[in-house]
Motif scaffolding. Structure first.
Motif, mmCIF file in Angstrom:
data_model
loop_
_atom_site.group_PDB
_atom_site.id
_atom_site.type_symbol
_atom_site.label_atom_id
_atom_site.label_comp_id
_atom_site.label_asym_id
_atom_site.label_seq_id
_atom_site.Cartn_x
_atom_site.Cartn_y
_atom_site.Cartn_z
ATOM 1 N N ARG A 174 0.032 4.228 3.906
ATOM 2 C CA ARG A 174 0.705 5.431 4.406
ATOM 3 C C ARG A 174 1.442 6.179 3.298
ATOM 4 N NH1 ARG A 174 3.503 4.647 10.165
ATOM 5 N NH2 ARG A 174 2.690 6.714 10.559
ATOM 6 N N ALA A 175 1.936 5.429 2.315
ATOM 7 C CA ALA A 175 2.676 6.053 1.212
ATOM 8 C C ALA A 175 1.752 6.555 0.105
ATOM 9 C CB ALA A 175 3.683 5.055 0.637
ATOM 10 N N GLY A 176 0.479 6.220 0.186
ATOM 11 C CA GLY A 176 -0.459 6.630 -0.855
ATOM 12 C C GLY A 176 -0.303 5.832 -2.138
ATOM 13 N N VAL A 177 0.115 4.570 -1.977
ATOM 14 C CA VAL A 177 0.329 3.681 -3.122
ATOM 15 C C VAL A 177 -0.699 2.565 -3.044
ATOM 16 C CG1 VAL A 177 1.966 2.043 -4.160
ATOM 17 C CG2 VAL A 177 2.793 4.185 -3.178
ATOM 18 N N SER A 178 -1.283 2.214 -4.162
ATOM 19 C CA SER A 178 -2.232 1.111 -4.183
ATOM 20 C C SER A 178 -1.555 -0.164 -3.700
ATOM 21 C CB SER A 178 -2.744 0.903 -5.612
ATOM 22 O OG SER A 178 -3.425 -0.331 -5.712
ATOM 23 N N ARG A 179 -2.252 -0.953 -2.897
ATOM 24 C CA ARG A 179 -1.688 -2.203 -2.387
ATOM 25 C C ARG A 179 -1.373 -3.162 -3.528
ATOM 26 N NH1 ARG A 179 0.645 -6.024 -1.694
ATOM 27 N NH2 ARG A 179 0.657 -7.460 0.063
ATOM 28 N N GLU A 180 -2.077 -3.063 -4.614
ATOM 29 C CA GLU A 180 -1.851 -3.949 -5.759
ATOM 30 C C GLU A 180 -0.561 -3.604 -6.513
ATOM 31 O OE1 GLU A 180 -2.205 -6.924 -8.505
ATOM 32 O OE2 GLU A 180 -3.177 -6.699 -6.554
ATOM 33 N N THR A 181 -0.079 -2.376 -6.368
ATOM 34 C CA THR A 181 1.091 -1.927 -7.132
ATOM 35 C C THR A 181 2.328 -2.816 -6.939
ATOM 36 O OG1 THR A 181 0.284 0.331 -7.211
ATOM 37 C CG2 THR A 181 2.631 0.020 -7.578
ATOM 38 N N PRO A 182 2.782 -3.099 -5.707
ATOM 39 C CA PRO A 182 3.958 -3.963 -5.566
ATOM 40 C C PRO A 182 3.740 -5.372 -6.145
ATOM 41 C CG PRO A 182 3.489 -2.845 -3.497
ATOM 42 C CD PRO A 182 2.348 -2.577 -4.421
ATOM 43 N N GLU A 183 2.520 -5.885 -5.998
ATOM 44 C CA GLU A 183 2.235 -7.219 -6.553
ATOM 45 C C GLU A 183 2.265 -7.188 -8.078
ATOM 46 O OE1 GLU A 183 2.361 -9.693 -4.578
ATOM 47 O OE2 GLU A 183 2.390 -8.336 -2.866
ATOM 48 N N ARG A 184 1.743 -6.105 -8.646
ATOM 49 C CA ARG A 184 1.775 -5.960 -10.105
ATOM 50 C C ARG A 184 3.220 -5.858 -10.582
ATOM 51 N NH1 ARG A 184 -1.228 -1.703 -10.411
ATOM 52 N NH2 ARG A 184 0.451 -0.211 -10.715
#
Length: 93
Positions: A44-54
């Motif tokens: 919904r925010a347009g952020v890659s799901r991997e971003t928080p994990e990275r």
């Protein structure tokens, strides 16, 4: 920001990096409480799901730079507090 401390959460002082990582955890927890997953929140925010994990594995360089700037400022303030006052001499023209 004083003495390298960014915020307090549950009585514990945190630096900027700790605060940043705690915010990721808070977002994930809040999404769960709202019946959503971190994946759906990212979508919904347009952020890659991997971003928080990275970010959890390695903080973004901008966060690391902010930490270095804050530490340098803390050192400058401490040095100025312990330094002898500088007296300025007036010169005749």
């Amino acid at each position: 920001l004083s003495n390298g401390q960014f915020s307090q959460r549950k009585g514990k002082k945190m630096n900027f990096s700790e605060f940043f990582l705690a915010e990721i955890d808070r977002l994930e927890g809040s999404a769960r409480m709202a019946g959503e997953t971190l994946t759906s929140l990212c979508r919904r925010a347009g952020v890659s799901r991997e971003t928080p994990e990275r970010w959890r594995r390695k903080l973004p360089s901008t966060i690391e730079s902010m930490e270095r700037l804050n530490a340098a400022l803390t050192n400058i303030i401490a040095e100025k507090k312990t330094a002898k006052p500088v007296t300025r001499r007036k010169f005749k023209r």
